[in-house]
Design an enzyme around this catalytic site. Structure first.
Site, PDB file in Angstrom:
ATOM      1  N   VAL A 297       0.837  -1.200   0.000  1.00  0.00           N
ATOM      2  CA  VAL A 297       0.000   0.000   0.000  1.00  0.00           C
ATOM      3  C   VAL A 297       0.874   1.252   0.000  1.00  0.00           C
ATOM      4  O   VAL A 297       0.583   2.232  -0.699  1.00  0.00           O
ATOM      5  CB  VAL A 297      -0.964  -0.005   1.198  1.00  0.00           C
ATOM      6  CG1 VAL A 297      -1.921   1.184   1.115  1.00  0.00           C
ATOM      7  CG2 VAL A 297      -1.744  -1.309   1.260  1.00  0.00           C
ATOM      8  N   ASP A 298       1.955   1.232   0.761  1.00  0.00           N
ATOM      9  CA  ASP A 298       2.885   2.367   0.759  1.00  0.00           C
ATOM     10  C   ASP A 298       3.484   2.581  -0.623  1.00  0.00           C
ATOM     11  O   ASP A 298       3.613   3.722  -1.098  1.00  0.00           O
ATOM     12  CB  ASP A 298       4.008   2.123   1.768  1.00  0.00           C
ATOM     13  CG  ASP A 298       3.633   2.511   3.179  1.00  0.00           C
ATOM     14  OD1 ASP A 298       2.818   3.435   3.347  1.00  0.00           O
ATOM     15  OD2 ASP A 298       4.147   1.896   4.127  1.00  0.00           O
ATOM     16  N   VAL A 299       3.887   1.502  -1.273  1.00  0.00           N
ATOM     17  CA  VAL A 299       4.514   1.620  -2.594  1.00  0.00           C
ATOM     18  C   VAL A 299       3.516   2.174  -3.610  1.00  0.00           C
ATOM     19  O   VAL A 299       3.833   3.086  -4.385  1.00  0.00           O
ATOM     20  CB  VAL A 299       5.064   0.254  -3.050  1.00  0.00           C
ATOM     21  CG1 VAL A 299       5.567   0.331  -4.488  1.00  0.00           C
ATOM     22  CG2 VAL A 299       6.182  -0.202  -2.121  1.00  0.00           C
TER      23      VAL A 299
END
Length: 367
Positions: free
Chosen positions: A167-169
């Site tokens: 999700v961060d990426v």
């Protein structure tokens, strides 16, 4: 090195930490932007301590998303004049503090715009700046409450996170796209603007067919293990040695697969919809054939026939495959083998100018 990059001359004040924002700014740095990473003098970016594994004294987590940047160590509460000077001279500001933090520091979008009307101000949050502003934006939490774990795992009732902070990426990628769009618009208007992305919205968008199946079809998807809700056979199968995947996307590919496995055509598997409806029976039939040879043997047999398949590689095997295919997956950079930027540009390709910086390494370069 060409000496000219797609983003040459773009200065980015990077107040990001951990993963989403640093990943976005690293991608922009690879494309030529001068990224000035602002870190706390005592601790720096938290990921500097997130190891093992380490490369020498450096955590590989930090090294993964901070190349091509300069680091300055500033206390945002005390070094206000230097910080404001940086904001005045920057084209882009990126931050992923909790909503409200930058305002308490006198660096809200409105205040930054007063200092620099041309500034593109990118704010990354976990759950937006409204009702979700106080919620902590940790990737694992987002995978849980954002629905990703509800469709990931070996079986119903056994949710599993992805093996990377996906999700961060994905949010970092959306942030980079937003920044580039705002820079392009600034060429016409002469003004900057506020770019906002949040992890939850990025995840919902990135779940594509699973999200659309709910919003437009009313279907709440669940865990199917390695199977696909809409395609079959599209899963992991046992072989004589290591597991392999079949990703059969149409009837022609399925016919070739059956011919290679010496399976006669069966009316019950004639269409994809029929195969999905009887996926368990189909999987059992295919497994009986696939366990008679190794994954490598099946790959060599099926690939020339246009049947998508391949072994389940570990990370080392994945890099070996990319190298064998001539994709140059790593780049040497000052003693490190960094993972290559995947964007190819014919005239202004990504460049690798600086290894990830030491904390405060470039303090003397900032006015």
């Amino acid at each position: 090195m060409t000496g000219v990059n797609a983003l040459s001359g773009v200065v980015i004040a990077d107040f990001g930490r951990v993963l989403a924002a640093p990943y976005a700014t690293m991608l922009l740095a690879d494309l030529g932007a001068d990224v000035i990473k602002v870190e706390h003098p005592d601790t720096g970016d938290e990921t500097r301590a997130w190891g093992p594994p380490f490369a020498g004294d450096d955590a590989t987590y930090f090294l993964a998303v901070n190349r091509n940047k300069r680091s300055v160590a500033l206390d945002l509460r005390r070094d206000t004049e230097r910080v404001r000077s940086l904001v005045r001279s920057a084209d882009v500001l990126v931050e992923n503090f909790r909503p409200g933090t930058m305002a308490r520091l006198g660096l809200s979008y409105a205040e930054a715009r007063e200092l620099n009307p041309r500034l593109v101000y990118c704010s990354v949050s976990g759950f937006g700046t409204g009702e979700g502003a106080t919620l902590p934006g940790y990737d694992l939490l987002l995978q849980a409450v954002g629905g990703l774990m509800s469709v990931t795992g070996p079986a119903p009732g056994q949710p599993v996170k992805t093996g990377v902070a996906l999700v961060d990426v994905l949010t970092g990628l959306h942030a980079a796209v937003g920044v580039l769009a705002a820079l392009r618009e600034r060429e016409t208007s002469g003004e900057g603007q506020l770019v906002e992305v949040n992890l939850l919205s990025c995840l919902l968008s990135s779940m594509v067919n699973q999200s659309a199946g709910y919003t437009m079809g009313g279907v709440v998807p669940g865990i199917m293990g390695n199977r696909h809700p809409s395609i079959a056979p599209y899963e992991v199968f046992a072989t004589a040695d290591v597991p392999m995947v079949l990703a059969v996307g149409n009837d022609r590919q399925f016919a070739r697969l059956c011919a290679a496995l010496d399976l006669p055509p069966e009316p019950r598997f004639a269409t994809n919809a029929q195969r999905v409806a009887q996926v368990a029976s189909l999987a059992a039939l295919l497994t009986d054939r696939l366990v008679t040879r190794t994954a490598a043997e099946w790959f060599d047999l099926l690939t020339p026939l246009g049947v998508p398949c391949g072994p389940v590689n570990d990370v080392a095997g994945a890099f070996e495959l990319a190298a064998r295919l001539g994709l140059a997956p790593t780049v040497p950079l000052d003693g490190l083998d960094v993972v290559a930027n995947p964007i190819g540009l014919s005239r202004t390709p990504p460049e690798y100018r600086r290894r990830p910086p030491r904390l405060g390494e470039h303090n003397e370069e900032l006015p």
